[in-house]
Design a protein around this motif. Sequence first.
Motif, PDB file in Angstrom:
ATOM      1  N   SER A  24     -12.051   6.594   1.449  1.00  0.00           N
ATOM      2  CA  SER A  24     -10.955   5.691   1.079  1.00  0.00           C
ATOM      3  C   SER A  24     -11.341   4.229   1.235  1.00  0.00           C
ATOM      4  CB  SER A  24      -9.735   5.975   1.955  1.00  0.00           C
ATOM      5  OG  SER A  24      -9.289   7.292   1.750  1.00  0.00           O
ATOM      6  N   ARG A  65      -7.453  -5.861   5.681  1.00  0.00           N
ATOM      7  CA  ARG A  65      -7.283  -5.284   4.351  1.00  0.00           C
ATOM      8  C   ARG A  65      -6.447  -6.229   3.508  1.00  0.00           C
ATOM      9  NH1 ARG A  65      -5.392   0.872   5.429  1.00  0.00           N
ATOM     10  NH2 ARG A  65      -4.919   0.851   3.195  1.00  0.00           N
ATOM     11  N   ASN A  71       6.277  14.977   4.451  1.00  0.00           N
ATOM     12  CA  ASN A  71       5.931  15.867   3.331  1.00  0.00           C
ATOM     13  C   ASN A  71       5.109  17.071   3.808  1.00  0.00           C
ATOM     14  OD1 ASN A  71       3.536  14.671   3.956  1.00  0.00           O
ATOM     15  ND2 ASN A  71       3.149  13.807   1.920  1.00  0.00           N
ATOM     16  N   LEU A  89       4.605   7.817   0.822  1.00  0.00           N
ATOM     17  CA  LEU A  89       3.199   7.932   0.418  1.00  0.00           C
ATOM     18  C   LEU A  89       2.509   6.640   0.820  1.00  0.00           C
ATOM     19  CD1 LEU A  89       3.855   9.166  -3.248  1.00  0.00           C
ATOM     20  CD2 LEU A  89       3.154  10.612  -1.323  1.00  0.00           C
ATOM     21  N   SER A  90       1.275   6.752   1.248  1.00  0.00           N
ATOM     22  CA  SER A  90       0.541   5.534   1.588  1.00  0.00           C
ATOM     23  C   SER A  90      -0.894   5.670   1.140  1.00  0.00           C
ATOM     24  CB  SER A  90       0.597   5.282   3.095  1.00  0.00           C
ATOM     25  OG  SER A  90      -0.034   6.343   3.781  1.00  0.00           O
ATOM     26  N   GLY A  91      -1.554   4.522   1.024  1.00  0.00           N
ATOM     27  CA  GLY A  91      -2.960   4.531   0.625  1.00  0.00           C
ATOM     28  C   GLY A  91      -3.177   3.976  -0.772  1.00  0.00           C
ATOM     29  N   MET A 124      -9.010   6.251  -8.812  1.00  0.00           N
ATOM     30  CA  MET A 124      -9.900   5.100  -8.727  1.00  0.00           C
ATOM     31  C   MET A 124      -9.818   4.353 -10.047  1.00  0.00           C
ATOM     32  SD  MET A 124     -11.083   5.968  -5.747  1.00  0.00           S
ATOM     33  CE  MET A 124     -12.725   5.422  -5.280  1.00  0.00           C
ATOM     34  N   VAL A 128      -5.554  15.744  -0.596  1.00  0.00           N
ATOM     35  CA  VAL A 128      -5.598  14.305  -0.869  1.00  0.00           C
ATOM     36  C   VAL A 128      -5.674  14.088  -2.377  1.00  0.00           C
ATOM     37  CG1 VAL A 128      -8.120  14.104  -0.739  1.00  0.00           C
ATOM     38  CG2 VAL A 128      -6.689  12.147  -0.107  1.00  0.00           C
ATOM     39  N   ARG A 164      -6.694  11.134  -5.185  1.00  0.00           N
ATOM     40  CA  ARG A 164      -7.334   9.820  -5.321  1.00  0.00           C
ATOM     41  C   ARG A 164      -7.236   9.374  -6.775  1.00  0.00           C
ATOM     42  NH1 ARG A 164      -9.972   9.455  -0.363  1.00  0.00           N
ATOM     43  NH2 ARG A 164     -10.668  11.463   0.463  1.00  0.00           N
ATOM     44  N   VAL A 177       2.628  16.989   5.815  1.00  0.00           N
ATOM     45  CA  VAL A 177       1.335  16.569   6.375  1.00  0.00           C
ATOM     46  C   VAL A 177       1.358  15.176   6.995  1.00  0.00           C
ATOM     47  CG1 VAL A 177      -0.166  18.061   4.998  1.00  0.00           C
ATOM     48  CG2 VAL A 177       0.552  15.867   4.062  1.00  0.00           C
ATOM     49  N   GLU A 230      -3.116   5.314  10.454  1.00  0.00           N
ATOM     50  CA  GLU A 230      -2.625   4.180   9.648  1.00  0.00           C
ATOM     51  C   GLU A 230      -1.113   4.043   9.727  1.00  0.00           C
ATOM     52  OE1 GLU A 230      -3.788   3.150   5.204  1.00  0.00           O
ATOM     53  OE2 GLU A 230      -1.740   3.891   5.330  1.00  0.00           O
ATOM     54  N   ARG A 231      -0.389   5.158   9.640  1.00  0.00           N
ATOM     55  CA  ARG A 231       1.072   5.078   9.610  1.00  0.00           C
ATOM     56  C   ARG A 231       1.658   4.510  10.904  1.00  0.00           C
ATOM     57  NH1 ARG A 231       3.536   8.848   5.649  1.00  0.00           N
ATOM     58  NH2 ARG A 231       2.218   8.396   3.843  1.00  0.00           N
ATOM     59  N   THR A 273       0.810  -1.215   0.000  1.00  0.00           N
ATOM     60  CA  THR A 273       0.000   0.000   0.000  1.00  0.00           C
ATOM     61  C   THR A 273       0.848   1.272   0.000  1.00  0.00           C
ATOM     62  OG1 THR A 273      -0.104  -0.028   2.406  1.00  0.00           O
ATOM     63  CG2 THR A 273      -1.908  -1.089   1.237  1.00  0.00           C
ATOM     64  N   HIS A 281      -7.591   1.185  -6.200  1.00  0.00           N
ATOM     65  CA  HIS A 281      -8.170   2.460  -5.774  1.00  0.00           C
ATOM     66  C   HIS A 281      -7.242   3.054  -4.717  1.00  0.00           C
ATOM     67  CE1 HIS A 281     -11.384   0.003  -7.412  1.00  0.00           C
ATOM     68  NE2 HIS A 281     -11.983   1.120  -7.747  1.00  0.00           N
ATOM     69  N   SER A 324      -5.398   5.565   4.827  1.00  0.00           N
ATOM     70  CA  SER A 324      -4.842   6.782   4.230  1.00  0.00           C
ATOM     71  C   SER A 324      -5.904   7.580   3.481  1.00  0.00           C
ATOM     72  CB  SER A 324      -3.728   6.432   3.250  1.00  0.00           C
ATOM     73  OG  SER A 324      -2.557   6.135   3.943  1.00  0.00           O
ATOM     74  N   GLY A 325      -5.856   8.888   3.683  1.00  0.00           N
ATOM     75  CA  GLY A 325      -6.711   9.778   2.907  1.00  0.00           C
ATOM     76  C   GLY A 325      -8.186   9.674   3.241  1.00  0.00           C
ATOM     77  N   HIS A 371      -5.676   6.436  -2.326  1.00  0.00           N
ATOM     78  CA  HIS A 371      -6.062   7.650  -1.610  1.00  0.00           C
ATOM     79  C   HIS A 371      -4.834   8.119  -0.844  1.00  0.00           C
ATOM     80  CE1 HIS A 371     -10.210   6.155  -2.279  1.00  0.00           C
ATOM     81  NE2 HIS A 371      -9.663   4.985  -2.016  1.00  0.00           N
ATOM     82  N   ILE A 372      -4.250   9.218  -1.274  1.00  0.00           N
ATOM     83  CA  ILE A 372      -2.950   9.590  -0.724  1.00  0.00           C
ATOM     84  C   ILE A 372      -2.965  11.025  -0.216  1.00  0.00           C
ATOM     85  CG2 ILE A 372      -0.506   9.901  -1.310  1.00  0.00           C
ATOM     86  CD1 ILE A 372      -2.082   7.544  -3.498  1.00  0.00           C
ATOM     87  N   GLU A 373      -2.523  11.204   1.025  1.00  0.00           N
ATOM     88  CA  GLU A 373      -2.430  12.566   1.573  1.00  0.00           C
ATOM     89  C   GLU A 373      -1.134  13.202   1.098  1.00  0.00           C
ATOM     90  OE1 GLU A 373      -3.294  13.544   5.716  1.00  0.00           O
ATOM     91  OE2 GLU A 373      -4.562  11.742   5.804  1.00  0.00           O
ATOM     92  N   THR A 374      -1.261  14.386   0.537  1.00  0.00           N
ATOM     93  CA  THR A 374      -0.086  15.123   0.080  1.00  0.00           C
ATOM     94  C   THR A 374      -0.212  16.554   0.597  1.00  0.00           C
ATOM     95  OG1 THR A 374      -0.852  16.246  -1.925  1.00  0.00           O
ATOM     96  CG2 THR A 374      -0.420  13.878  -2.121  1.00  0.00           C
ATOM     97  N   THR A 382      -4.627   8.773   7.456  1.00  0.00           N
ATOM     98  CA  THR A 382      -3.210   8.422   7.391  1.00  0.00           C
ATOM     99  C   THR A 382      -2.530   8.477   8.755  1.00  0.00           C
ATOM    100  OG1 THR A 382      -3.337   9.637   5.301  1.00  0.00           O
ATOM    101  CG2 THR A 382      -1.177   8.849   5.955  1.00  0.00           C
TER     102      THR A 382
END
Lengths: 1117, 324
Positions: free
Chosen positions: B103, B276, B226, A149-151, A194, A190, A192, B228, B66-67, A128, A181, B95-96, A183-186, B63
């Motif tokens: 998500s 998951r 990063n 990065l995760s998600g 899909m 976010v 996405r 966040v 999750e992390r 992930t 699918h 995440s997200g 979903h990443i926080e940056t 996130t």
Amino acid sequence: MKFFLALLLIPSSLWAQRNLTQIPSTNPNDQLASFKVADGFEISLFASEPMVHKPIQMAWDARGRLWVASSAIYPQIRPGQTQNDQILVLEDTDEDGKADKRTVFYEGLFIPTGIWPQDGGAYVANSTELWFIHDRDQDGKGESHEVLLSGFGTEDTHHILHGIKGGPDGNLYFNQSVYIHSHIETPFGVRRLMGSGIWQFQPQTGRLEVFTLGQINPWGHVFDNWGQSFTTDGAYGEGINYAFPGATFRCLPDQLPRILKGMNPGQPKQCGLEVISGRHFPDEWQGNMITCDFRGHRVNRFSLGDEKSGYRSQQLADLVSSSHGSFRPVDVNMGPDGALYLADWYNPIIQHGEVDFRDPRRDQVHGRIWRITAKNRPLSPRVNFAKLSVDDLFKQLQAPEQSTRYWAKQEIKSRKLPKLKEAVASLMKNDDLSDTLRCEYLWAAQTAGIEDFVWFRSQFWDRAQAAADGKLRAAIVRTFHQLIRNQGTMVMAVDDANRDAFFLTLCRDPHPRVRLEAVNLMRTVATPRAIEIATTVLAQEMDENLDFALWRSCYEQSSTWLPAFQSGQISFTENSQGLLFALKAANQSNAAALLLDVVEKNQLAPEQLAELMKIIGSTIDQANLNRLFILALDAKHSPALRAQALQAMMTAQQQRGLIPEQTERLIPLLDDSATANAAIELAGLWKIEAARAKLESLASFSNSSSDTSLLSIARLGGPASEAFLNHHLKPSLSPEKQASTLQAMILLDPAKAAPRSADFLSTLKAESPASGALIQAFLSLKEGPALLTNALTGKKLPPAIASQALQKASASGGDTKALIDAITVAGGLTPITSMTEAEMRTWIEEINKSGNAARGEAIYRRMELQCIACHAIGPVGGIVGPNLVSIGSSAPMDYIIDSLLEPAKKIKEGYATAMITTKDGATHTGFLAREDQREVVLRDNAGKMQTIPAAQVSKKEVIPVSLMPAGLTHSLRRDELADLVKFLTELGKDGAYKVQEDGTLRHWQSFQNETQSLPLTTWVDGSIELKEVPVIQLLGKPKRKLESAFELSKDGTVTLAIEGADNARIELNGQELFVKEGKISQPLKAGRHSVRLLIPEPSNARPHVRLLDATAKPIHE
Amino acid sequence: MKVPARALRSMSMEHPHNIPILILHRMRHLFALLALLIGCQTTQAVPVWEAKENELVALLGDTFWERDYHGAAIETALTVATAGKKVRFRNLGWSGDTPRCESRSYFGPPREGFDRLKQQLAEIKPTTVMICYGAVDSFTGEAGLASFLQAYREMLQMIRETTQANIVLFSPPPASRDTKRWPSLAAQSAQREMYARAIEKLATEEKLAFADLHALMKDQAWSTVNGVTFTQQDYKQIAPLVVRSLGLSIDPATLAQPSLRETIIAKNQLFFQRWRPQNEIYLFGSRKHEQGNNGVEIPQFDPLIAEKEALIFSSFANPNTPDQ
């Protein structure tokens, strides 16, 4: 009985090993012996187990070490199994072409599918997450990792985050496939995705964006000397794809309703990709793309050429092919010595959808890296970047080896030079620089993180104006795109007028690729004015890429530019084609009023108006519908426009049940020939009772076989309609008219219509579209199958009708089990059976022993089996089912047998059946071809598209039903089925059943009489069997007539090789040419050309026609 | 003294008309500061949350939660802080994610993810749900706040209907204040603060416990990955703040016990594979007709998770914290 039970109780794991006897030798020497390599090259073993196992992605670093992501856990972790996958580093310290040092860089990974060593460590795709693993002391062993990065989704482990590549622009790129699918926080919010696509990641700013959308399994990704991206796909088979920012290829229907195609349709699935560069390879290989057909055990070669804004791609002879069943080339990279390296995943079993996760034939220990060198050519020099001065690093940007240029830019970045801008500016003062070197300087600055737009513009754009070729300008616009995306248009440091003038310049550039980059930039800028400016590219020649890019801009930004157009903020002055283009692409439900204004103002040409009307129909509301009705009634408008307005109102009724006021005003239009057809249908849809008499008179005197007036009478409803239809249905009518009357009766009262329909079907002699439509009418009603089942009890159906009914019922997706039984009984057909495991085992032995692929191909081509109608083999054939080009090299025999006998048992990804239930309770099934806010489009098993308005959909499900009807093979004898299976298992394997894209004309028109023709596909070997072509009378003589076509991309002499057509007359564009030494040659202009064969009867010919020039391409549709 | 003063300034900007809340905040920060100053780590007047015996805590959020499953710094700290009570944790961070469960869906709309979460909660049966949302929605600023809160309320209602759990709302962690390094985060500090206060108000209205992690974290400089998301090093320092935000306390020395953390990480990996699993589409989704037979393996993770938890509890089996 005891024996029978014992067989059934054999554990499935044992059963799965039934083909174990065919597992190839694991000795690398045996594999080496199986390789066929292109002339002038040789292949050797660089590394094998235990040094390396199960390589997935590999990448060379700046120091010439090979990094390998490998997994023994794939496809699925077992409960209790440790996450212990590894990143390996292999080195050839004595430079003898063999790895001699192995370091485990990092352990504890979970199916790592991407590796990119850079920035003092390595980027790794780990389930992930995207990790960065630090190697602070640079000893080749990672110390710790950080999750960057995760998600990322993991719905399918051969789709997860993979294929990390560093771009010449300093960005990292990586892929995810269609089931994922994410979903990443940056720091930019976010992100996405899909479905499938390629991500672009800028590590230093944390910026993560979707670069391209789609591809079923985007895999290989390379950049040419101008920074343009090319990709391959491990699932959909269109060869090399040209991937510009925002490009979208085949994807989930709701990702985007419009897509682009790859450049080599009909290719097998392809994975890793590399572009040849460097001194070690001969000149004619430079810029060629090398990719891997992991199913066919081949390494393919393509040559690219410019074509308008994009490229064309031509397949050349394979670089490597092998008959070794475990050779699975998955990645391919140019090494630091200029040789080409192949990562061989090594496995007799691939995929984990069709073949069980726990199938013991899966190999989890082997893996190979192969090295390909050119004979008698020196290797490329290795470079020690860390020791070079800044000046020397800049000099390395002229190296022919792409990887050398890449690592030089990375090294420049890592030096963090305080005066980099000055250094680049000083180099740029030289007016004799090549465009490619300017490009490298551009990227060196971009890679190092310079974000000064004004500086880039003055150093690169302003100086590039004189450049002859647009490719450099295209690269500069790409850089502008990133700067503006990251910082907004204020970085341009100009006022609004000058900003727009600059954008206009970009969109008016003489080079189409610059215009393509400009349109993509405008989509990012996304202001109404930017969209308006983007449409100015329409003033010059368009192509598919430009059209797509502009469409996507107008489509995605319609909520921005449409209101601005409405308020007069933008006006598309003297750009009516821009306005029409934008309006057609607009994705807004409230656009109808606006569009009506445009129609009434009459600013557009008739064909433009017709297109607008279609949009109006699917977007209009009640108030504007009345306005539209007035327009349709108003004789001052052209009859064509009025008919189109009626069509639009029909759409409005069908999609959203909208009906205008005072509907009886329609009646006079029933008499007007221009508007009658649409008016008849509307009279029924709107239930205009006052029109009944007129409709009845039309129905009684109609000559048309499918009569809409009957349906309209049924729609009016009530006893009067019933009486009329009862009276109308007579055995003296033609079968087509009877069928259409029955369809009207089904609409009115399906219960009463069912017995009469069954009677009718039982009297038919042969199946026809009319009987098909009648059966379909029942299947699309909720209660229809049950009604027809009852009606068929005790009836006899002709076998042809039963077979047609069976195909429709089994593909319908609803609960048709009882109906299928009833049809089977009524038609006296053999019931469907599957095989026990023991029978399957016997079968496989029998097929291996006595199956004959040549006979199998003849069976495959039988009309009644319909194989060829739905499946392509290579570039030609049906698109309803998966392309079978490499089925034999990818799927085990048991899978193929299962799929023939029970199509629903294994359904290929991307071919699942969708079932849509509409609000009126009707069900529709088919392949989900496209979906957007307005409509859902299904493709049925005849390849026909069916559009369902989104507003009518009440339920959408994916059902485990195959579009391939069950029972197709039931008419075959046992030996025939064996031959068919044998043929399918040979497809794609090295040998006679491997389709080569060698210029063969594979798509022909076979003439049925003097003027009418039907499509005909060649046999796998490219030849035509004349028995399949009817003999017709031409000028009083019995002959066969065939026609095909090809496209020439530039003027020149074309040569065709003609085999097996000795007594045929051959015409090129209608002019007879004579064959010399098996060839004909003719100078031709660029464009489409036709080839005709006229073969006098009798004949033993078996023609095969092949283009010998790379600039000519067969037309396959 | 600087820390609360700055907090108050930003507070008064966020809530210019809301004097009672302002006073409450002032009081709370003073209490926190007092507690810090006198080194009072073991007693807190009113704990936000107290673990009961055999508590099962679900960490629900984005996130940020999750992390933690990798380094398990937070979970280890909470395990130590509740030692002897056999508290188990299930990290349901994704995440997200947002309260709409954006998500958590696969091929369907977010609602599918919402329904899946509901089902998972029904199966897991947590006795406490610790929720931390807001970091994703805060990017939508004031414009998105009402919709965020509405979704949050809907989620709370679903949790109450599905479980008997106590619910604790956490304010979201801050974004990096180093806006020179991360220019896109210029507005984030204020927006996170806005969301933190809105969640606090929501907790009051819904009569739920509120753990103000944001207030404890926001004035520190965090390395961040990063801007966040947080580094594992950050998480080590965040962990005691999470404990403190709940009104609990720990002896930092106990966190140095590496074997405990490693066992928790191993348990988290097993649980991640349980809830998951990879290849979801083949095991349970639209292609289960092909590989659904292998779905039986997934519940086989349960006894493995229980084994690890037994190991975790046994590490506290000493005279001071009797193992019951």
